[in-house]
Scaffold this motif. Structure first.
Motif, PDB file in Angstrom:
ATOM      1  N   GLU A 145       1.028  -1.201   0.165  1.00 41.47           N
ATOM      2  CA  GLU A 145       0.075   0.278   0.203  1.00 41.47           C
ATOM      3  C   GLU A 145       1.148   1.788   0.195  1.00 41.47           C
ATOM      4  O   GLU A 145       1.486   1.544   1.205  1.00 41.47           O
ATOM      5  CB  GLU A 145      -0.993   0.385   1.243  1.00 41.47           C
ATOM      6  N   THR A 146       0.876   2.413  -1.421  1.00 44.78           N
ATOM      7  CA  THR A 146       1.362   3.238  -1.282  1.00 44.78           C
ATOM      8  C   THR A 146      -0.046   4.532  -1.089  1.00 44.78           C
ATOM      9  O   THR A 146      -0.686   3.946  -1.762  1.00 44.78           O
ATOM     10  CB  THR A 146       2.333   3.647  -1.908  1.00 44.78           C
ATOM     11  N   GLN A 147       0.242   5.510  -0.707  1.00 47.09           N
ATOM     12  CA  GLN A 147      -1.436   5.799  -0.387  1.00 47.09           C
ATOM     13  C   GLN A 147      -1.406   7.096  -1.945  1.00 47.09           C
ATOM     14  O   GLN A 147      -0.430   8.092  -2.003  1.00 47.09           O
ATOM     15  CB  GLN A 147      -1.672   6.659   1.083  1.00 47.09           C
ATOM     16  N   ALA A 148      -2.977   7.099  -2.712  1.00 47.08           N
ATOM     17  CA  ALA A 148      -3.254   7.710  -4.011  1.00 47.08           C
ATOM     18  C   ALA A 148      -2.867   9.554  -3.390  1.00 47.08           C
ATOM     19  O   ALA A 148      -3.482   9.681  -1.736  1.00 47.08           O
ATOM     20  CB  ALA A 148      -3.894   7.583  -4.688  1.00 47.08           C
ATOM     21  N   SER A 149      -2.666  10.388  -3.895  1.00 45.87           N
ATOM     22  CA  SER A 149      -2.779  11.925  -3.217  1.00 45.87           C
ATOM     23  C   SER A 149      -3.850  12.628  -2.840  1.00 45.87           C
ATOM     24  O   SER A 149      -4.599  13.147  -4.090  1.00 45.87           O
ATOM     25  CB  SER A 149      -2.112  12.458  -3.641  1.00 45.87           C
ATOM     26  N   ASN A 150      -5.449  11.363  -2.619  1.00 43.91           N
ATOM     27  CA  ASN A 150      -6.682  12.264  -2.443  1.00 43.91           C
ATOM     28  C   ASN A 150      -6.274  11.628  -0.604  1.00 43.91           C
ATOM     29  O   ASN A 150      -5.926  11.297  -0.398  1.00 43.91           O
ATOM     30  CB  ASN A 150      -7.735  11.181  -2.764  1.00 43.91           C
ATOM     31  N   ARG A 151      -7.454  12.097  -0.365  1.00 39.17           N
ATOM     32  CA  ARG A 151      -7.693  12.422   1.096  1.00 39.17           C
ATOM     33  C   ARG A 151      -8.159  10.712   1.915  1.00 39.17           C
ATOM     34  O   ARG A 151      -7.586  11.020   2.317  1.00 39.17           O
ATOM     35  CB  ARG A 151      -9.360  13.352   1.878  1.00 39.17           C
ATOM     36  N   LEU A 152      -8.990  10.439   0.704  1.00 40.17           N
ATOM     37  CA  LEU A 152      -8.691   8.740   1.115  1.00 40.17           C
ATOM     38  C   LEU A 152      -7.215   7.716   1.197  1.00 40.17           C
ATOM     39  O   LEU A 152      -7.401   6.437   1.366  1.00 40.17           O
ATOM     40  CB  LEU A 152     -10.531   7.807   0.561  1.00 40.17           C
ATOM     41  N   GLY A 153      -7.112   8.442  -0.909  1.00 40.69           N
ATOM     42  CA  GLY A 153      -5.752   7.038  -0.360  1.00 40.69           C
ATOM     43  C   GLY A 153      -6.236   6.466  -1.190  1.00 40.69           C
ATOM     44  O   GLY A 153      -5.235   5.944  -1.084  1.00 40.69           O
ATOM     45  N   VAL A 154      -6.777   6.190  -1.966  1.00 40.46           N
ATOM     46  CA  VAL A 154      -7.453   5.305  -2.731  1.00 40.46           C
ATOM     47  C   VAL A 154      -7.322   5.432  -3.903  1.00 40.46           C
ATOM     48  O   VAL A 154      -7.486   6.472  -4.330  1.00 40.46           O
ATOM     49  CB  VAL A 154      -9.258   5.214  -2.544  1.00 40.46           C
ATOM     50  N   LYS A 155      -7.034   4.448  -4.887  1.00 41.23           N
ATOM     51  CA  LYS A 155      -6.709   4.629  -6.361  1.00 41.23           C
ATOM     52  C   LYS A 155      -7.556   3.638  -7.116  1.00 41.23           C
ATOM     53  O   LYS A 155      -7.854   4.366  -8.649  1.00 41.23           O
ATOM     54  CB  LYS A 155      -5.522   3.937  -6.375  1.00 41.23           C
ATOM     55  N   GLY A 156      -8.282   2.962  -6.878  1.00 41.34           N
ATOM     56  CA  GLY A 156      -8.693   1.933  -7.498  1.00 41.34           C
ATOM     57  C   GLY A 156      -9.073   0.556  -7.923  1.00 41.34           C
ATOM     58  O   GLY A 156      -7.799   0.597  -7.958  1.00 41.34           O
ATOM     59  N   VAL A 157      -9.488  -0.543  -8.503  1.00 42.85           N
ATOM     60  CA  VAL A 157      -9.443  -2.058  -8.570  1.00 42.85           C
ATOM     61  C   VAL A 157     -10.251  -2.170  -9.601  1.00 42.85           C
ATOM     62  O   VAL A 157      -9.793  -3.416  -9.666  1.00 42.85           O
ATOM     63  CB  VAL A 157      -9.225  -2.514  -6.394  1.00 42.85           C
ATOM     64  N   GLY A 158     -10.956  -1.843 -10.181  1.00 41.85           N
ATOM     65  CA  GLY A 158     -11.672  -2.016 -10.688  1.00 41.85           C
ATOM     66  C   GLY A 158     -11.348  -3.131 -12.018  1.00 41.85           C
ATOM     67  O   GLY A 158     -11.881  -4.201 -13.191  1.00 41.85           O
ATOM     68  N   GLU A 159     -10.062  -3.034 -12.721  1.00 42.59           N
ATOM     69  CA  GLU A 159      -9.742  -3.040 -13.901  1.00 42.59           C
ATOM     70  C   GLU A 159      -8.021  -3.495 -13.895  1.00 42.59           C
ATOM     71  O   GLU A 159      -7.557  -4.510 -14.165  1.00 42.59           O
ATOM     72  CB  GLU A 159      -9.729  -2.132 -14.626  1.00 42.59           C
ATOM     73  N   ALA A 160      -7.593  -3.249 -12.649  1.00 46.30           N
ATOM     74  CA  ALA A 160      -6.545  -3.841 -12.981  1.00 46.30           C
ATOM     75  C   ALA A 160      -6.279  -5.537 -12.649  1.00 46.30           C
ATOM     76  O   ALA A 160      -5.085  -5.209 -13.660  1.00 46.30           O
ATOM     77  CB  ALA A 160      -6.018  -3.685 -10.678  1.00 46.30           C
ATOM     78  N   GLY A 161      -7.182  -6.536 -11.899  1.00 40.78           N
ATOM     79  CA  GLY A 161      -6.843  -7.687 -11.845  1.00 40.78           C
ATOM     80  C   GLY A 161      -6.276  -7.838 -13.984  1.00 40.78           C
ATOM     81  O   GLY A 161      -5.355  -8.174 -14.271  1.00 40.78           O
ATOM     82  N   THR A 162      -7.983  -7.550 -14.563  1.00 42.17           N
ATOM     83  CA  THR A 162      -7.786  -7.505 -15.891  1.00 42.17           C
ATOM     84  C   THR A 162      -6.461  -6.992 -16.852  1.00 42.17           C
ATOM     85  O   THR A 162      -5.849  -7.859 -17.263  1.00 42.17           O
ATOM     86  CB  THR A 162      -8.665  -7.404 -16.694  1.00 42.17           C
ATOM     87  N   ILE A 163      -6.367  -6.280 -16.180  1.00 45.34           N
ATOM     88  CA  ILE A 163      -4.853  -4.904 -17.436  1.00 45.34           C
ATOM     89  C   ILE A 163      -3.548  -5.477 -16.931  1.00 45.34           C
ATOM     90  O   ILE A 163      -2.760  -6.282 -18.023  1.00 45.34           O
ATOM     91  CB  ILE A 163      -4.957  -3.978 -16.584  1.00 45.34           C
ATOM     92  N   ALA A 164      -3.345  -6.385 -15.741  1.00 46.19           N
ATOM     93  CA  ALA A 164      -2.439  -6.778 -15.556  1.00 46.19           C
ATOM     94  C   ALA A 164      -2.585  -8.305 -15.883  1.00 46.19           C
ATOM     95  O   ALA A 164      -0.992  -8.657 -16.351  1.00 46.19           O
ATOM     96  CB  ALA A 164      -2.759  -7.234 -14.145  1.00 46.19           C
ATOM     97  N   SER A 165      -3.302  -9.139 -15.598  1.00 47.42           N
ATOM     98  CA  SER A 165      -3.210 -10.937 -16.066  1.00 47.42           C
ATOM     99  C   SER A 165      -2.268 -11.181 -17.442  1.00 47.42           C
ATOM    100  O   SER A 165      -2.050 -12.379 -18.173  1.00 47.42           O
ATOM    101  CB  SER A 165      -4.025 -11.269 -15.792  1.00 47.42           C
ATOM    102  N   THR A 166      -3.519 -10.805 -18.392  1.00 50.44           N
ATOM    103  CA  THR A 166      -3.004 -11.071 -19.869  1.00 50.44           C
ATOM    104  C   THR A 166      -1.799 -11.395 -20.449  1.00 50.44           C
ATOM    105  O   THR A 166      -1.380 -12.867 -20.654  1.00 50.44           O
ATOM    106  CB  THR A 166      -3.755 -10.387 -20.706  1.00 50.44           C
ATOM    107  N   PRO A 167       0.015 -10.134 -19.723  1.00 52.31           N
ATOM    108  CA  PRO A 167       0.543 -10.565 -20.468  1.00 52.31           C
ATOM    109  C   PRO A 167       0.756 -11.685 -19.640  1.00 52.31           C
ATOM    110  O   PRO A 167       2.365 -12.124 -20.062  1.00 52.31           O
ATOM    111  CB  PRO A 167       0.918  -8.969 -20.840  1.00 52.31           C
ATOM    112  N   ALA A 168       0.791 -11.742 -18.366  1.00 61.28           N
ATOM    113  CA  ALA A 168       1.455 -12.534 -16.897  1.00 61.28           C
ATOM    114  C   ALA A 168       1.403 -13.881 -17.859  1.00 61.28           C
ATOM    115  O   ALA A 168       2.274 -14.550 -17.548  1.00 61.28           O
ATOM    116  CB  ALA A 168       0.516 -12.293 -16.134  1.00 61.28           C
ATOM    117  N   VAL A 169       0.251 -14.278 -18.541  1.00 62.46           N
ATOM    118  CA  VAL A 169      -0.204 -15.640 -18.817  1.00 62.46           C
ATOM    119  C   VAL A 169       0.449 -15.618 -20.296  1.00 62.46           C
ATOM    120  O   VAL A 169       1.291 -17.116 -20.274  1.00 62.46           O
ATOM    121  CB  VAL A 169      -1.450 -15.878 -19.132  1.00 62.46           C
TER     122      VAL A 169
END
Ligand SMILES: Cc1cc2nc3c(=O)[nH]c(=O)nc-3n(C[C@H](O)[C@H](O)[C@H](O)COP(=O)(O)OP(=O)(O)OC[C@H]3O[C@@H](n4cnc5c(N)ncnc54)[C@H](O)[C@@H]3O)c2cc1C
Lengths: 285, 786
Positions: B725-749
Motif C-alpha cells: 500500500e502506497t497512498q494516492a494523493s487524495n484524502r482517502l488515499g484510494v486508487k481504484g481496483v476495478g480493472e487492475a486484475g484484467t490489465i495485469a493478467s493477460t501479459p503475465a499468462v
C-alpha cells in the motif's frame, strides 16, 4: 428461452408415449433431459409441433444387474451414472466419461438415452457405449427391438431409431477385474465439448495387453472404433513405448471436423496422443 | 475547517459482507427483466443477416397480421425522429463520425444491425412474427480486416471511406533514440476481438405517462443516458427519468447509449403503451458492443545493458461499423500507458481508427490500458531475451524507483505514488520465484514434454476517470467529476445518494463503510441509494475504476459539510463555541470537558425539530458535494504466473498465480479481493480462451457460449494475492481496483507460455493461446517435427 410454439404431453406409460409419438409423426419429438433439445429450440433450429416428455416414465430410470450385463434405463442421468455403484463396479468407464459432461446442472438433467439418441459426434457417451459393445433397446409402434451400438450411429445427429421409436434402455456387458479403462477428453474449458475424446479399455494379462477397445469422440460424423489401434495393441507389451506405437494408427479411417477449436490435422494428432495416453492408463502403465 | 478524522476509522479496512448480495444472488431483486407494468408490450428486433447490404425494401405488413402483434415498424417509419446514436468522443478535429440510426434505413453494416421491430402482447408472439417481415437486400462486399481496409480499391463501409481518424502523440526525440540504439526490438501483436458477457443480458422497459418517460435499463450510465436521450433525441430533460435497477454486470458493455434503449423510448411513445425488450445471449453476443480488436506494432530501442531509450507504437484499431459512445477514445486511453512504469528518453504513438463491417467496439474492462500493458510487458520479455538478461532484472533497471515519486512519465502523466520494488519483492516471495526457475531449468534439461514457464507483469494503469480538464483537452464530450449527497434523517439514520451507478461493485457496502467512519454512525444505519435519476439526479456513473477514487471523494466532501453544519448546531445545544468542539466517533464534545457532548444523531433530531437552531441556520442536515479529481490515480502491481505447457497437445495449465496489487488504501478487503480475482479471470480469458470470430462473409461465428469460451472457476487457478500500500494523493488515499486484475493478467499468462517455449524457439503466439495455436507454434519452431 423463446422457442417457436409447440404442444406438450407427458405420458405416464411407455405405450402411451409410443402412440403419442406415432400420432405426432414427423413433427413430434421426444424430450428427456432437454439438455440438447432445448438449446436447439432456443435457437429455433428445431421447431417440433409436439414434445413427448418421458419424464413420467419412472421405469426408464436406473441401473439393474441382469446377469452378464447391466441394463441402464434411457432416462438415467449423467449424475446417476457418475454415482451408481453397479456402474462403478462393472463399467467404470461410463461413470468416468459421464463425469466429464458439461457441468453439474447439465449432468443432473441430461440422460444417457438422450445423449445416445441425439448422437452429437462431440458427445462423450456415444463413443464410450460403442467401446463397451453396448446394445440399444428400443420400443416403437412395431414393438421392441435391439440395435447394436456399432449399428446405431448412422450419421451426424442421426441414429438407426425409426419413426416413433423410443430408446428405453442400454445393455452393456459387465467388465471383469482384469479390465482397465480411461476416458481422455481434450477440451479447452471444463464445460466445453470434446475437441477429441478417447475411450479406451484394456484387458491385461502377463505384462501384455490381451485385448483393447478404443472408441473415438468427434473424429468424424459418428463415433468410431479405432480398429487399427485395437489390432496393434492386442498382444502388445504393456509399456508406454509399445502403446504409443499402437496409438499411431488412431486417426486411420477417421474424418475429423474443422471448427473454431481445431483443424482436422490437429484433431488427428490429438487422437494419436490421447489414444496413447488413454491406452497406457487403461493398461495400468 | 474540516473536523472529520483523517485517520483510518473503525470501518475502513473491514471485510464487511456485502449488504446487497442477498437480494442479488437470490434473484429476488428488480432486475430489469423482472419488471412488469400494466398493459406492457414486448419488442423483438429483426436483425441483418448480412455484414453489408443495401436495403431496397422492408415490408412489415406481414407481421401485423400475426396473432398478438400490435405494431411493427421499419427504420423508415422512424426516420424523422430516430436521429443518430451519439459518439461523445470526437478525438480529432477531422474525425469521420458516420450517421448511426438506431434502426438501419437504407444500408446495413454489420450482422445483427436492427432493421425492424415488432411490438406484441408477449415475447413469443413478437419473436414469431419476425419471420413475416419481408426485406430485400442487395449484398455489398464486407470489410473485415483493418490491415487491408485502407488499401486502394478496398470496398467502403461508409461513403467517406474506411478511415475514421488518425491520432498522434510524441514526446522526446524518438528518431534520435532509435537512430543509434545498440538494440532495437520490433513486434506486432494482435489484440483479438472480445465479447463482453455480463451475467445479466441487456434489458429495457420504457413507459410514457403524458409527456414524461421512464426508462428502466440494465445500464452502467443512467445519468449519461438521460442526458443523451434529451440532447440527441429531443425529449426535454426534465421529462426523462432513467432507472438502472440492480444491474448484473457490465464490464463496460453497458457504458453505452444503445439502439434498443432509444427505440424502446420512441416505440413506446408511438404505441402509447409500456414496452419491454430483453436480449437473448446470442443476440447479445452479436450486438453488445465488442472490445479490443487492434493490431499493435511496437518498437523498443535500448542500450546493451537494457536501459530503454525509446518506444514507438503504431496501432490500427477496429472501430467496427460505427462510432458509439466512446469508441474512438478507447485506444487512446492506452496511449499514455505504453511507457508504463519505465523511464525512457522518447516515445511516439500513432493510432488509426478504421471502419469495418462488424459490431462496433467500445469500452471493455480496462479499455485501452490492457492493450498497452500487454504490448509493453510482452516486448520487455522479448528485449530481455534479445540482450540476455533476466526479465525481472530488465524491468528493475528501467522502472521508476520508489523514492522518485511523484514522477512525470515520458507520456506526460504524473504518477503520485507507488513502490514497484516492494510489490515485486513480495510477489517473488509468495511465488517461490527462484524455486520455480530451478524447476524450469530441470525440465528443460531433461527435455520434459511439459514445459514450465514464468510470466511477469509489472503493470500500472491510470484510473479514477477523470480530471475534467484532461478530458476536455482530449476532446471528450463530458466531465469526469462525481457527486454525492448525504441525507441525515431525523432519527439519526443516514441516506447516502451517489452519482456512481453500481452494477456489481458493492457500493452499498463500501459507501456505508466510508460514511460510517466520516459521520461516526453505525454501518447498519446507512442506506445507499443510486441508479435512479429521480433519486440521484447528478452523476457521471460507473466505469474506468472511478467510483471510489472519484465518487468516494465526493462522499467525503458531503460528509464534511454535514459535520460542519452539525457542529454549529451542536455548539448551540452545548452552549459552547463551535471552535471549542471536537468531533470524533459520531460525537461532538467540548474540548477539555468530555461530559459535555452531543451525538450526531441528537443533532439530527434537534435539527428536524428546529426549535432552537442558531441564528441563520436552516433546518436540515443534508448536503451535496461534487468532486473533480486533479489527477488520475495509478494502481500498480506485480503479477507472476507459472504455466505448464504440454508440448504434445498444446494445452496450457496455469499452475500458480500470484498477484501483489497496490490499490492504495483499501476500504473493504473482501471486495478488493473479489475485484482482483474477477479481473485476473477476465484477463486470463483473453490470454487463453475468448475470441469473437467473424467468418469471411462477416458472420459472427461465436454467437453462443459453446463457441465463445468464457472460463469458469473449474478452469482457473487459486490465486495467491498480496497487497502493498502506497497512498494516492487524495484524502482517502484510494486508487481504484476495478480493472487492475484484467490489465495485469493477460501479459503475465502469455509471457509465461512464451517463457516455457522460448527454449524451443517460440517467441510469439497469437491470443487466445488455444491449444491448437500453442501446438502449431511448437511444430513450426521444431521445423514441423512432431
Ligand atoms: C451447456 C451444455 C454443455 C454440454 N456439454 C456436453 C459435453 O461436454 N459432453 C456431452 O456428451 N454432452 C454435453 N451436453 C449434452 C448433454 O449431455 C445432453 O444431456 C445430452 O446430449 C442429451 O440428453 P437429454 O436427456 O438432455 O436429451 P434431450 O435434450 O431431451 O434430447 C436430445 C435428443 O434425443 C432425443 N431423445 C431423448 N431421449 C430419447 C429417448 N429415450 N428415445 C428417443 N429419443 C430420445 C430427443 O428427441 C432429442 O432429439 C451439454 C449440454 C449443455 C446444455
Amino acid at each position: 428461452m423463446i422457442p417457436a410454439k409447440f404442444e406438450y404431453v407427458r405420458p405416464s406409460s411407455l405405450d402411451e408415449a409410443v402412440s403419442a409419438l406415432a400420432e405426432g409423426g414427423d413433427d413430434a419429438k421426444v424430450i428427456a433431459g432437454g439438455q440438447s433439445l432445448m438449446p436447439l429450440l432456443r435457437l429455433r433450429l428445431a421447431y417440433p409441433d409436439l414434445l413427448v416428455d418421458l419424464g413420467g416414465l419412472e421405469d426408464l430410470r436406473g441401473v439393474t444387474d441382469i446377469g452378464g450385463d447391466l441394463l441402464i434405463g434411457a432416462r438415467t442421468t449423467h449424475y446417476q451414472l457418475v454415482h451408481d455403484p453397479l456402474i462403478a463396479e462393472h463399467c467404470g468407464l461410463l461413470a468416468q466419461a459421464a463425469g466429464t459432461v458439461a457441468d453439474p446442472a447439465v449432468r443432473h438433467r441430461g440422460t444417457l438415452g438422450g445423449s445416445l439418441a441425439h448422437a452429437d459426434p462431440a458427445g462423450d457417451l456415444p463413443a464410450v457405449v460403442l467401446a463397451l459393445n453396448g446394445t440399444m433397446i428400443v420400443s416403437g409402434p412395431a414393438g421392441q427391438r435391439e440395435i447394436e451400438a456399432a449399428d446405431f450411429f448412422v450419421d451426424y445427429l442421426t441414429t438407426a431409431l425409426g419413426p416413433g421409436e423410443i430408446l428405453t434402455g442400454i445393455r452393456v456387458p459387465k467388465l471383469g477385474n482384469d479390465w482397465g479403462y480411461r476416458y481422455e477428453k481434450f477440451h479447452r474449458t471444463a464445460q466445453a465439448w470434446a475437441i477429441v475424446g478417447v475411450a479406451a479399455l484394456a484387458r491385461r494379462s502377463n505384462g501384455q495387453v490381451a485385448e483393447a477397445r478404443v472408441g473415438l469422440t468427434n473424429m468424424g460424423p459418428v463415433p468410431i472404433r479405432a480398429a487399427a489401434v485395437e489390432a496393434a495393441a492386442a498382444g502388445a507389451d504393456a509399456n508406454a513405448a509399445a502403446l504409443t506405437a499402437a496409438a499411431a494408427a488412431a486417426a486411420e479411417g477417421t474424418n475429423p471436423p474443422a471448427d473454431l477449436h481445431g483443424a482436422p490435422d490437429y484433431r488427428s494428432h490429438l487422437a494419436r496422443v490421447l489414444t496413447g495416453r488413454a491406452l497406457a492408463a487403461a493398461a495400468g502403465v | 475547517m474540516t473536523t472529520t478524522t483523517e485517520a483510518p476509522g473503525a470501518e475502513l479496512g473491514k471485510a464487511r459482507l456485502r449488504k446487497e448480495d442477498a437480494r442479488l444472488i437470490t434473484g429476488q431483486t428488480n432486475w430489469t427483466d423482472n419488471i412488469k407494468l400494466p398493459g406492457m408490450l414486448h419488442m423483438a428486433f429483426l436483425r441483418s443477416p448480412f455484414a453489408h447490404a443495401r436495403i431496397t425494401r422492408v415490408d412489415v405488413s406481414g407481421a401485423l397480421s400475426q396473432p398478438g402483434v400490435i405494431a411493427a415498424f421499419s427504420g423508415a417509419d422512424f426516420a424523422g425522429e430516430q436521429g443518430s446514436l451519439p459518439c461523445a468522443w470526437p478525438v480529432t478535429a477531422d474525425i469521420v463520425i458516420p450517421a448511426h440510426p438506431p434502426m438501419a434505413v437504407d444500408e446495413v453494416r454489420y450482422v445483427g444491425e436492427a432493421i425492424a421491430v415488432v411490438v406484441a402482447r408477449d415475447r413469443y408472439a413478437a419473436a414469431d412474427a419476425l419471420a413475416s417481415i419481408d426485406v430485400d437486400y442487395e449484398p455489398l462486399p464486407p470489410v473485415l480486416d483493418i490491415r487491408t481496409a485502407l488499401d486502394d480499391g478496398a470496398p467502403k463501409v461508409h461513403e467517406a471511406g474506411n478511415k475514421s481518424y488518425e491520432w498522434v502523440f510524441a514526446s522526446g526525440d524518438v528518431d534520435a533514440a532509435f537512430r543509434d540504439a545498440p538494440v532495437v526490438v520490433e513486434r506486432t501483436y494482435r489484440q483479438q476481438r472480445l465479447i463482453p458477457c455480463a451475467m445479466e443480458p441487456r434489458a429495457v422497459v420504457a413507459q410514457w405517462l403524458d409527456d414524461q418517460v421512464t426508462l428502466w435499463s440494465a445500464t452502467q450510465i443512467p445519468h449519461v443516458l438521460r442526458f443523451a436521450l434529451s440532447a440527441f433525441f429531443g425529449i426535454p430533460e426534465q421529462n426523462v427519468r432513467v432507472v438502472a435497477p440492480d444491474v448484473g454486470g457490465g464490464f463496460g458493455s453497458k457504458l453505452q447509449v444503445t439502439a434498443e434503449e432509444v427505440l424502446a423510448v420512441l416505440v413506446g411513445r408511438r404505441v402509447g403503451k409500456a414496452v419491454k425488450w430483453t436480449e437473448s445471449r446470442s443476440e447479445g453476443n452479436m450486438t453488445v458492443h465488442h472490445g479490443r480488436d487492434q493490431w499493435q506494432r511496437i518498437r523498443i530501442a535500448a542500450d546493451r545493458d537494457g536501459r530503454i531509450r525509446g518506444l514507438d507504437v503504431d496501432l490500427l484499431a477496429d472501430m467496427g461499423a460505427y462510432l458509439m459512445l466512446v469508441t474512438p477514445g478507447v485506444p487512446l486511453l492506452g496511449a499514455f500507458m505504453f511507457p508504463a512504469i519505465y523511464k525512457m528518453d522518447a516515445y511516439s504513438f500513432k493510432c488509426t481508427g478504421i471502419f469495418t463491417t462488424k459490431m462496433p467496439t467500445d469500452a471493455y474492462r480496462g479499455a485501452g490500458r490492457p492493450e498497452a500493458t500487454f504490448a509493453i510487458e510482452r516486448i520487455m520479455d522479448e528485449l530481455a531475451a534479445e540482450i540476455g538478461i533476466e526479465p525481472l532484472e530488465l524491468r528493475e533497471r528501467n522502472w521508476i524507483k520508489h523514492e522518485e515519486f511523484p514522477f512525470t512519465t515520458i507520456a506526460g502523466l504524473t504518477y503520485d505514488s507507488g513502490n514497484y520494488e516492494a510489490a515485486t519483492a513480495m510477489a517473488k516471495e509468495l511465488f517461490d520465484y527462484d524455486g520455480l526457475r530451478r524447476e524450469q531449468q530441470e525440465r528443460n534439461d531433461r527435455g520434459d514434454p511439459v514445459r514450465l514457464g514464468i510470466g511477469i507483469s509489472t503493470f500500472t494503469e491510470m484510473c479514477g476517470l477523470a480530471p475534467s480538464r484532461v478530458l476536455g483537452s482530449l476532446s471528450y464530450g463530458a466531465g469526469g467529476w462525481e457527486s454525492a449527497s448525504i441525507r441525515m434523517l431525523p432519527t439519526g439514520k443516514v441516506e447516502v445518494v451517489t452519482g456512481s451507478s453500481a452494477h456489481g461493485q458493492g457500493h452499498e457496502t463500501a459507501w456505508s463503510q466510508i460514511v460510517a467512519d466520516q459521520l461516526g454512525v453505525p454501518f447498519e444505519d446507512i442506506r445507499v441509494l443510486h441508479g435512479d435519476t429521480l433519486v440521484s439526479p447528478r452523476g457521471m456513473d460507473t466505469y474506468g475504476s472511478r467510483s471510489l477514487a472519484v465518487g468516494g471523494l465526493a462522499l467525503v466532501g458531503a460528509c464534511d459539510k454535514v459535520v460542519a453544519k452539525a457542529k454549529v448546531i451542536a455548539a448551540a445545544m452545548l452552549e459552547a463555541s463551535p471552535d471549542d468542539l471536537e468531533f470524533s466517533a459520531g460525537r461532538f464534545s467540548v474540548r477539555g470537558d468530555p461530559e459535555a457532548s452531543k451525538t450526531i444523531q441528537e443533532v439530527a433530531l434537534a435539527t428536524f425539530a428546529a426549535h432552537a437552531l442558531p441564528e441563520g441556520v436552516e433546518p436540515s442536515l443534508d448536503s451535496d458535494a461534487t468532486y473533480d479529481p486533479d489527477n488520475f490515480s495509478f494502481p500498480h502491481g506485480t503479477h507472476l504466473c507459472a504455466t505448464e505447457v504440454d508440448t504434445e497437445t498444446g494445452f496450457v495449465k496455469i499452475r500458480s498465480y500470484v498477484a501483489v496489487d497496490d490499490v492504495g488504501v483499501v476500504v473493504n478487503p473482501m471486495i478488493v479481493e473479489g475485484q482482483v480475482h474477477g479481473g485476473i479471470a477476465q484477463g486470463i480469458a483473453q490470454a487463453l480462451y475468448e475470441e469473437g470470430v467473424y467468418d469471411d462473409d462477416g458472420n459472427l461465428l461465436t454467437t453462443t457460449l459453446a463457441d465463445y469460451l468464457v472460463p469458469s472457476a473449474a478452469d482457473l487457478p487459486s490465486y495467491v494475492t498480496g497487497r502493498n500500500e502506497t497512498q494516492a494523493s487524495n484524502r482517502l488515499g484510494v486508487k481504484g481496483v476495478g480493472e487492475a486484475g484484467t490489465i495485469a493478467s493477460t501479459p503475465a499468462v502469455v509471457n509465461a507460455i512464451i517463457d516455457a517455449l522460448r527454449p524451443l524457439g517460440v517467441n510469439d503466439i497469437t491470443m487466445p493461446c488455444t491449444p491448437e495455436r500453442v501446438w502449431r507454434a511448437v511444430q513450426s519452431a521444431n521445423g514441423g517435427a512432431a
